[in-house]
Write a protein that holds these residues in place. Structure first.
Motif, PDB file in Angstrom:
ATOM      1  N   HIS A  82       0.746  -1.258   0.002  1.00  0.00           N
ATOM      2  CA  HIS A  82      -0.013  -0.219  -0.122  1.00  0.00           C
ATOM      3  C   HIS A  82       0.856   1.378   0.095  1.00  0.00           C
ATOM      4  O   HIS A  82       0.348   2.327   0.498  1.00  0.00           O
ATOM      5  CB  HIS A  82      -0.904  -0.105   1.290  1.00  0.00           C
ATOM      6  CG  HIS A  82      -1.633  -1.289   1.512  1.00  0.00           C
ATOM      7  ND1 HIS A  82      -2.312  -1.898   0.480  1.00  0.00           N
ATOM      8  CD2 HIS A  82      -1.514  -2.209   2.418  1.00  0.00           C
ATOM      9  CE1 HIS A  82      -3.022  -2.871   0.915  1.00  0.00           C
ATOM     10  NE2 HIS A  82      -2.477  -3.170   2.096  1.00  0.00           N
ATOM     11  N   SER A 137      -1.197   3.543  -2.359  1.00  0.00           N
ATOM     12  CA  SER A 137      -2.666   3.926  -1.995  1.00  0.00           C
ATOM     13  C   SER A 137      -2.706   4.622  -0.819  1.00  0.00           C
ATOM     14  O   SER A 137      -3.507   5.752  -0.485  1.00  0.00           O
ATOM     15  CB  SER A 137      -3.374   2.506  -1.802  1.00  0.00           C
ATOM     16  OG  SER A 137      -2.519   1.713  -1.186  1.00  0.00           O
ATOM     17  N   ASN A 166      -8.817  13.621  -9.023  1.00  0.00           N
ATOM     18  CA  ASN A 166      -8.409  12.217  -9.211  1.00  0.00           C
ATOM     19  C   ASN A 166      -7.052  12.210  -9.917  1.00  0.00           C
ATOM     20  O   ASN A 166      -6.193  11.468  -9.304  1.00  0.00           O
ATOM     21  CB  ASN A 166      -9.622  11.373 -10.093  1.00  0.00           C
ATOM     22  CG  ASN A 166      -9.298  10.069  -9.926  1.00  0.00           C
ATOM     23  OD1 ASN A 166      -9.050   9.446  -8.777  1.00  0.00           O
ATOM     24  ND2 ASN A 166      -9.505   9.261 -11.031  1.00  0.00           N
ATOM     25  N   HIS A 200      -3.710  10.453  -7.999  1.00  0.00           N
ATOM     26  CA  HIS A 200      -2.782   9.564  -8.585  1.00  0.00           C
ATOM     27  C   HIS A 200      -1.361  10.064  -8.925  1.00  0.00           C
ATOM     28  O   HIS A 200      -0.377   9.449  -8.628  1.00  0.00           O
ATOM     29  CB  HIS A 200      -3.188   9.252  -9.990  1.00  0.00           C
ATOM     30  CG  HIS A 200      -4.433   8.221  -9.976  1.00  0.00           C
ATOM     31  ND1 HIS A 200      -5.763   8.434  -9.971  1.00  0.00           N
ATOM     32  CD2 HIS A 200      -4.496   6.931  -9.885  1.00  0.00           C
ATOM     33  CE1 HIS A 200      -6.430   7.429  -9.893  1.00  0.00           C
ATOM     34  NE2 HIS A 200      -5.582   6.506  -9.693  1.00  0.00           N
ATOM     35  N   GLN A 243     -12.137   0.087 -10.888  1.00  0.00           N
ATOM     36  CA  GLN A 243     -12.296   1.164 -10.073  1.00  0.00           C
ATOM     37  C   GLN A 243     -10.929   1.848 -10.177  1.00  0.00           C
ATOM     38  O   GLN A 243      -9.859   1.254 -10.057  1.00  0.00           O
ATOM     39  CB  GLN A 243     -12.747   0.823  -8.760  1.00  0.00           C
ATOM     40  CG  GLN A 243     -14.380   0.287  -8.775  1.00  0.00           C
ATOM     41  CD  GLN A 243     -14.749  -0.044  -7.506  1.00  0.00           C
ATOM     42  OE1 GLN A 243     -14.018  -0.136  -6.321  1.00  0.00           O
ATOM     43  NE2 GLN A 243     -16.208   0.138  -7.260  1.00  0.00           N
ATOM     44  N   GLY A 244     -10.989   3.149  -9.874  1.00  0.00           N
ATOM     45  CA  GLY A 244      -9.753   3.837  -9.619  1.00  0.00           C
ATOM     46  C   GLY A 244      -9.176   4.222 -11.025  1.00  0.00           C
ATOM     47  O   GLY A 244      -7.996   4.824 -10.758  1.00  0.00           O
ATOM     48  N   PHE A 258      -4.140   3.385 -14.800  1.00  0.00           N
ATOM     49  CA  PHE A 258      -3.730   3.902 -13.422  1.00  0.00           C
ATOM     50  C   PHE A 258      -2.865   5.175 -13.266  1.00  0.00           C
ATOM     51  O   PHE A 258      -2.973   5.965 -12.211  1.00  0.00           O
ATOM     52  CB  PHE A 258      -3.420   3.033 -12.456  1.00  0.00           C
ATOM     53  CG  PHE A 258      -4.345   1.667 -12.144  1.00  0.00           C
ATOM     54  CD1 PHE A 258      -5.466   1.997 -11.767  1.00  0.00           C
ATOM     55  CD2 PHE A 258      -3.914   0.474 -12.665  1.00  0.00           C
ATOM     56  CE1 PHE A 258      -6.490   0.980 -11.336  1.00  0.00           C
ATOM     57  CE2 PHE A 258      -4.902  -0.676 -12.575  1.00  0.00           C
ATOM     58  CZ  PHE A 258      -6.057  -0.456 -12.033  1.00  0.00           C
ATOM     59  N   GLY A 285       1.668   1.392  -8.746  1.00  0.00           N
ATOM     60  CA  GLY A 285       0.713   1.627  -8.418  1.00  0.00           C
ATOM     61  C   GLY A 285      -0.434   1.215  -9.115  1.00  0.00           C
ATOM     62  O   GLY A 285      -1.765   0.773  -8.619  1.00  0.00           O
ATOM     63  N   GLU A 342      -1.156  -2.144  -7.206  1.00  0.00           N
ATOM     64  CA  GLU A 342      -1.952  -2.210  -5.931  1.00  0.00           C
ATOM     65  C   GLU A 342      -3.412  -2.147  -6.027  1.00  0.00           C
ATOM     66  O   GLU A 342      -4.246  -2.220  -5.365  1.00  0.00           O
ATOM     67  CB  GLU A 342      -1.380  -0.703  -5.250  1.00  0.00           C
ATOM     68  CG  GLU A 342      -0.184  -0.999  -4.388  1.00  0.00           C
ATOM     69  CD  GLU A 342       0.089   0.108  -3.286  1.00  0.00           C
ATOM     70  OE1 GLU A 342      -0.847   0.895  -2.934  1.00  0.00           O
ATOM     71  OE2 GLU A 342       1.285   0.660  -3.243  1.00  0.00           O
ATOM     72  N   ASN A 343      -3.811  -1.421  -7.270  1.00  0.00           N
ATOM     73  CA  ASN A 343      -5.009  -1.418  -7.845  1.00  0.00           C
ATOM     74  C   ASN A 343      -5.649  -2.761  -8.511  1.00  0.00           C
ATOM     75  O   ASN A 343      -6.840  -2.835  -8.923  1.00  0.00           O
ATOM     76  CB  ASN A 343      -5.088  -0.353  -8.903  1.00  0.00           C
ATOM     77  CG  ASN A 343      -5.246   1.057  -8.134  1.00  0.00           C
ATOM     78  OD1 ASN A 343      -6.308   1.319  -7.454  1.00  0.00           O
ATOM     79  ND2 ASN A 343      -4.013   1.729  -8.105  1.00  0.00           N
TER      80      ASN A 343
END
Lengths: 614, 50
Positions: free
Chosen positions: A134, A137, A152, A156, A239-240, A388, A413, A416-417
């Motif tokens: 993480h 995040s 957003n 990021h 998502q994200g 991402f 990143g 992590e997503n």
């Protein structure tokens, strides 16, 4: 040919082994990290046209040159470029001195490649042991709590910044010798592991070391790649995901295509540009990679006032294709990726036997490298990153052609997503590690071969000497680590300058000194495929001309571009860079001295050999 | 991704995969498998003496 042959020499155990070893040498970080970024920044799908042209005009012909000269030299008892050039040119000493580049290039690359290889292993370990939990995040969450108004994209960017800081901390880039100060938590243990692993494998010899490792590492590499590829292509619309903003000429966009709430900008030379947004999905990520549209970072002024902003603008098909830098980038990628002009193939080919097919083996290795690059890396890295990572960061990485950083600051990143992201993150960096080891092993063999045949040393003594030399260089790169300046400048001068010179020398020796007819006859000996008739005029005229045009264009670009000339400016002003260049010159002089000694030794052997003949 | 992008991707990926597969196929059917002996059993090449 004049030099005496040794009583016995090493050869590859199997044909499969040599092909896997050569593919392993070529497939490395350049395939997985460099190619996607360079392609996307230089025309996307349109980039494939100069890429294929460069493959046909430069990559494959020079690979065939190296294989032909290498096997010929091997048959005469030589495995190093110095010996091979001397043998191919009728025992003349001049060409042997040109072999210094074939020693310098792989040895210097090894010195900094080891650090990147260690980062890959370290990241794999950190993912699988939970050390990278993480990072991104948490940074995004902290940023959101500190300033709830952040967009957003800004969140990021904070995540990418955290990933970048993680790399800086891990590699000790925030200060010289910091890698020692945080020895246990940084990259130092992994550098030591990689250094020992490489020399252990080299110590075991050609068959039990390099060939053995490549025979299991290359299939493992394909399996790892396919697992990650399937995972990326099944991400769908997670998502994200980012809302990526790309600017186009305002006159080309209808009102409904414009992104609301974002200003138009004016850019000198491009006029007024208007923003559109694209949602980060696998489909749009693939489009970012493969649509015939390039992407450039430009700075523009918002039409409604305010500070200048850097944005990504789309570059059309013809505009990308007619830009010289696109062709330069394609040729550079082919050099970097195929490992031509390094001297590695020359040495590897010298271990072939007389009637081994080298034409088909070479083509297999080149297409195998292309398969990893285009069919695997081209489908995997950018589509994942596009979902991402802010598009500006991706394009910036691609424009810095010598940079391999995309994987280290952008992809954490991504993982992590992802569901099961830590497993796949570890797997991805382990994949990179395997690719890097098969490449770094190949960089040691030319110097080992030279020390053995040039100075008459046994293999273990050669390995020990090279271990000391590369240990000093690798230590220099790892310890003087502020901003990775040493690594960056070594990479720039070797991959942009020395490799080109080496390739040009080889083509000229092959076509104009040895003679294209004689060289191509060597290539055809044992070949299980017809040698193309266009190869002779290609190697005699087209390839040298193409290389010269690239070189002159490169010099021109460096002299006129603000972005690239930082390397030239640093030569005048930065003591660390001056020290780096001085170190490389010292290594080159050291090798020149050894080559001189080797030539004297070979001459003495020739005299004894001729005296023994009636 | 637009239709041209799909076309380029399929051509590039398909082309390099087909060429690589053809090479592998030619290598596999090549009559050189008798040379595949362990290193320890290899004798010095006769043609190194010239």
């Amino acid at each position: 040919m004049t030099a005496s042959a040794p009583e016995s020499r090493q050869t590859w155990g199997t044909r499969t082994g040599v092909i896997l070893a050569v593919i392993g040498s070529a497939v490395g970080l350049g395939n997985f990290l460099r190619f996607p970024g360079v392609a996307a920044a230089n025309g996307g799908g349109a980039f494939m046209i100069p890429y294929v042209v460069a493959f046909v005009v430069v990559g494959l012909p020079i690979a065939w040159v190296e294989w032909s000269m290498g096997r010929y030299g091997g048959r005469k008892g030589f495995n190093s470029a110095a010996g091979i050039y001397r043998a191919a040119c009728g025992g003349r000493s001049g060409p042997a001195y040109c072999g210094v580049l074939a020693l310098l290039i792989p040895v210097i690359i090894y010195m900094y490649y080891l650090s990147v290889e260690a980062w890959c292993l370290g990241y794999a370990w950190h993912y699988w042991s939970g050390g990278m939990s993480h990072t991104v995040s948490t940074a995004m969450q902290t940023a959101a709590e500190a300033d709830p108004s952040l967009t957003n994209a800004e969140l990021h960017a904070a995540g990418v910044s955290a990933a970048n800081s993680y790399l800086v901390d891990f590699a000790g880039m925030d200060g010289d010798f910091n890698i020692l100060r945080r020895f246990a938590s940084g990259a130092a243990p992994f550098i030591l592991i990689c250094f020992v692993l490489n020399f252990l494998l080299i110590w075991r010899g050609l068959n039990k070391g390099i060939e053995w490792f490549c025979r299991w590492a290359m299939p493992a590499l394909i399996v790892c790649s396919l697992i990650i590829l399937v995972r990326v292509l099944t991400l769908g619309d997670p998502q994200g995901a980012q809302q990526q903003v790309v600017y186009h000429p305002a006159s080309e966009l209808a009102d409904h295509q414009r992104a609301p709430d974002l200003p138009d900008i004016t850019v000198e030379g491009l006029g007024t540009l208007a923003p559109t947004t694209v949602t980060g999905t696998v489909d749009s990520g693939l489009g970012f990679m493969w649509n015939p549209v390039g992407h450039r970072l430009v700075e523009g002024n918002p039409v409604d006032g305010g500070e200048p902003i850097r944005v990504v603008t789309a570059v059309g098909f013809w505009q990308a294709l007619l830009t010289p830098s696109t062709w330069l980038a394609a040729a550079g990628q082919i050099f970097f990726s195929l490992s031509v002009g390094l001297g590695v193939i020359l040495t590897y080919a010298s271990y072939s036997r007389r009637r081994d097919d080298i034409a088909l083996s070479s083509l297999t290795a080149a297409t195998g490298n292309g398969f990893f690059e285009v069919a695997l890396a081209g489908m995997m890295v950018l589509p994942a990153a596009f979902i991402f990572v802010p598009i500006g960061q991706i394009v910036d990485a691609g424009e810095r052609a010598s940079s391999l950083s995309l994987g280290f600051f952008a992809l954490p990143g991504v993982f992590e997503n992802m569901p099961a992201g830590h497993f796949f993150g570890g797997l991805f960096f382990f994949l990179l590690f395997l690719a890097a080891v098969t490449s770094s092993l190949s960089m040691l063999q030319p110097a080992i071969a030279f020390l053995e045949e040039g100075l008459g040393l046994r293999r273990h003594a050669s390995v020990a000497i090279l271990g000391v030399l590369t240990g000093i260089g690798a230590g220099f790169v790892a310890l003087i680590s502020t901003g990775a300046t040493v690594l960056d400048h070594m990479d720039f001068w070797i991959t942009n300058f020395a490799i080109f010179i080496m390739a040009l020398i080889q083509v000229i020796l092959f076509s104009w000194v040895v003679g294209a007819d004689k060289g191509l006859k060597e290539l055809a000996d044992g070949a299980q495929m017809p040698i193309p008739r266009w190869l002779k005029p290609m190697l005699t005229y087209v390839t040298p001309t193409f290389l010269l045009v690239i070189f002159i264009s490169w010099i021109w670009t460096q002299a006129t571009s603000d972005h690239s000339s930082k390397y030239f400016d640093a030569l005048r002003s930065n003591p660390v860079v001056q020290g780096t260049i001085a170190f490389m010159i010292l290594v080159a002089l050291f090798f020149l001295l050894l080559i001189h000694e080797a030539i004297q030794r070979w001459k003495r052997q020739d005299a004894v050999h001729q005296g023994a003949q009636p | 991704m637009n239709a041209v992008g799909w076309g380029i991707m399929i051509s590039a990926v398909g082309g390099i995969s087909a060429l690589f597969s053809w090479c592998i196929w030619r290598v596999m059917r090549a009559p050189q498998d008798h040379l595949e002996v362990p290193f320890e059993e290899l004798a010095p090449d006769a043609d190194t003496e010239e």
